[in-house]
Scaffold this motif. Structure first.
Motif, short mmCIF file in Angstrom:
data_model
loop_
_atom_site.label_atom_id
_atom_site.label_comp_id
_atom_site.label_asym_id
_atom_site.label_seq_id
_atom_site.Cartn_x
_atom_site.Cartn_y
_atom_site.Cartn_z
N ASP A 1 5.47 -46.13 -50.18
CA ASP A 1 5.41 -44.71 -50.55
C ASP A 1 4.80 -44.55 -51.95
OD1 ASP A 1 6.19 -41.84 -50.08
OD2 ASP A 1 7.40 -42.23 -51.86
N LYS A 2 5.14 -45.46 -52.85
CA LYS A 2 4.63 -45.41 -54.23
C LYS A 2 3.11 -45.55 -54.27
CE LYS A 2 5.10 -48.86 -57.26
NZ LYS A 2 5.72 -49.85 -58.20
N TYR A 3 2.59 -46.34 -53.35
CA TYR A 3 1.13 -46.60 -53.31
C TYR A 3 0.41 -45.74 -52.26
CZ TYR A 3 1.36 -50.75 -56.33
OH TYR A 3 1.53 -51.61 -57.39
N ALA A 4 1.13 -44.78 -51.67
CA ALA A 4 0.57 -43.99 -50.56
C ALA A 4 -0.73 -43.29 -50.91
CB ALA A 4 1.60 -42.98 -50.07
N ASP A 5 -0.88 -42.89 -52.20
CA ASP A 5 -2.11 -42.21 -52.65
C ASP A 5 -2.82 -42.97 -53.76
OD1 ASP A 5 -1.87 -39.86 -50.94
OD2 ASP A 5 -0.15 -39.33 -52.19
N PHE A 6 -2.48 -44.22 -53.93
CA PHE A 6 -3.03 -45.02 -55.03
C PHE A 6 -4.53 -45.27 -54.85
CE2 PHE A 6 -3.98 -49.07 -57.14
CZ PHE A 6 -3.48 -48.83 -58.41
N ASP A 7 -5.27 -45.18 -55.94
CA ASP A 7 -6.71 -45.43 -55.91
C ASP A 7 -6.98 -46.91 -56.20
OD1 ASP A 7 -9.45 -45.44 -56.07
OD2 ASP A 7 -9.60 -43.76 -57.47
N PHE A 8 -7.36 -47.65 -55.16
CA PHE A 8 -7.64 -49.07 -55.29
C PHE A 8 -9.06 -49.35 -55.77
CE2 PHE A 8 -4.10 -48.84 -52.35
CZ PHE A 8 -3.27 -49.87 -52.76
N GLY A 9 -9.87 -48.30 -55.85
CA GLY A 9 -11.22 -48.46 -56.37
C GLY A 9 -12.31 -48.28 -55.32
N THR A 10 -13.54 -48.21 -55.84
CA THR A 10 -14.73 -48.01 -55.01
C THR A 10 -15.67 -49.19 -55.19
OG1 THR A 10 -14.54 -45.60 -55.18
CG2 THR A 10 -16.70 -46.48 -54.57
N PHE A 11 -16.33 -49.60 -54.13
CA PHE A 11 -17.29 -50.70 -54.22
C PHE A 11 -18.48 -50.41 -53.33
CE2 PHE A 11 -14.48 -51.61 -50.75
CZ PHE A 11 -15.26 -52.17 -49.77
N GLU A 12 -19.60 -51.00 -53.68
CA GLU A 12 -20.81 -50.84 -52.88
C GLU A 12 -20.99 -52.04 -51.97
OE1 GLU A 12 -25.61 -49.93 -53.47
OE2 GLU A 12 -24.31 -50.15 -55.22
N ILE A 13 -21.31 -51.77 -50.71
CA ILE A 13 -21.58 -52.86 -49.77
C ILE A 13 -23.02 -53.33 -49.98
CG2 ILE A 13 -21.80 -53.51 -47.33
CD1 ILE A 13 -19.59 -51.56 -46.68
N LYS A 14 -23.17 -54.55 -50.47
CA LYS A 14 -24.50 -55.10 -50.73
C LYS A 14 -24.93 -56.13 -49.69
CE LYS A 14 -24.37 -54.14 -55.67
NZ LYS A 14 -24.47 -54.68 -57.05
N LYS A 15 -23.95 -56.55 -48.88
CA LYS A 15 -24.28 -57.47 -47.80
C LYS A 15 -23.27 -57.30 -46.66
CE LYS A 15 -21.70 -61.28 -49.89
NZ LYS A 15 -21.75 -62.65 -50.44
#
Length: 242
Positions: free
Chosen positions: A204-218
């Motif tokens: 529940d604590k991590y239910a809306d947590f932002d783990f980050g964004t990454f670009e798919i390069k392969k």
């Protein structure tokens, strides 16, 4: 009389639908887990599990994986006897080309033909970014909510469906379900939950947590087991994203 072409849903509409899908799945699954209606996977540690297949997948950045690892370590403290995906195994399934089954032999397929077909399905000058924000769940696992920045990933999936349907190559696209998300499984239940309340409190604590964004390069084409364990996975080809 000419039939009308099916109108493609706007990207904005798809994002709203995806959020609703993840939210509904989360609420239903957490309720089931809390009431003890969860499923235990008895094959995770089995040495006799011979289910293999081939998958097209992408992997998150090291920065994103570090945040996922932090959550898994926190969960592991209260429930050490569950299966936590190591950083090396975390992935997004773009398409399960041949779903894992007992008896699949990589030697029996013409790999170069698969590689050529997949190459045709990945358009040039792609910009694919995935944002992992929040958690969702099923009755058997905990997953990251993945959101795409555009329709490119689903366009690739549609291309794969179209091209494989025309071919005579062995495949099982959408056999289990029609994949349209960018979720990633990070925990599977392999034992009964002894500290269920504490476990779900962390979820529940991590239910809306932002783990980050990454670009798919392969994008990787791999020969894999059901769980994508590093020691059993063999990379067959790598497709660069320009």
């Amino acid at each position: 009389m000419a039939t009308k072409k099916k109108k493609k849903l706007s990207y904005k509409y798809q994002v709203v639908n995806l959020k609703e899908h993840y939210s509904k799945l989360y609420k239903e699954s957490v309720k089931n887990i809390a009431s003890g209606k969860y499923e235990i996977d008895n094959l995770i540690d089995s040495k006799s599990d011979k289910r293999f297949g081939i998958t097209l997948l992408a992997r998150p950045s090291n920065e994103v994986k570090a945040k996922i690892e932090k959550l898994n370590l926190e969960l592991k403290k209260v429930e050490p006897n569950q299966y936590y995906y190591p950083k090396s195994d975390i992935h997004i399934t773009i398409m399960s080309i041949i779903s894992c089954y007992d008896g699949f032999n990589i030697e029996n397929i013409e790999l170069p033909k698969y590689i050529e077909l997949i190459k045709k399905c990945i358009p040039n000058k792609n910009n694919i970014k995935i944002s992992f924000k929040g958690l969702t769940a099923s009755n058997s696992c905990i997953m990251l909510q993945g959101f795409m920045n555009n329709n490119v990933l689903n366009d690739i999936r549609d291309n794969l469906r179209f091209e494989f349907k025309k071919s005579e190559l062995e495949q099982s696209l959408d056999k289990r379900y029609s994949i349209q998300t960018a979720h990633s499984t990070i925990v599977r239940f392999k034992n009964h939950l002894n500290e269920k309340e504490s476990f779900l409190k962390i979820i529940d604590k991590y239910a809306d947590f932002d783990f980050g964004t990454f670009e798919i390069k392969k994008i990787e084409l791999v020969y894999n087991d059901w769980y994508q364990k590093k020691e059993l996975v063999k990379k067959l080809h790598e497709f660069k994203i320009q």
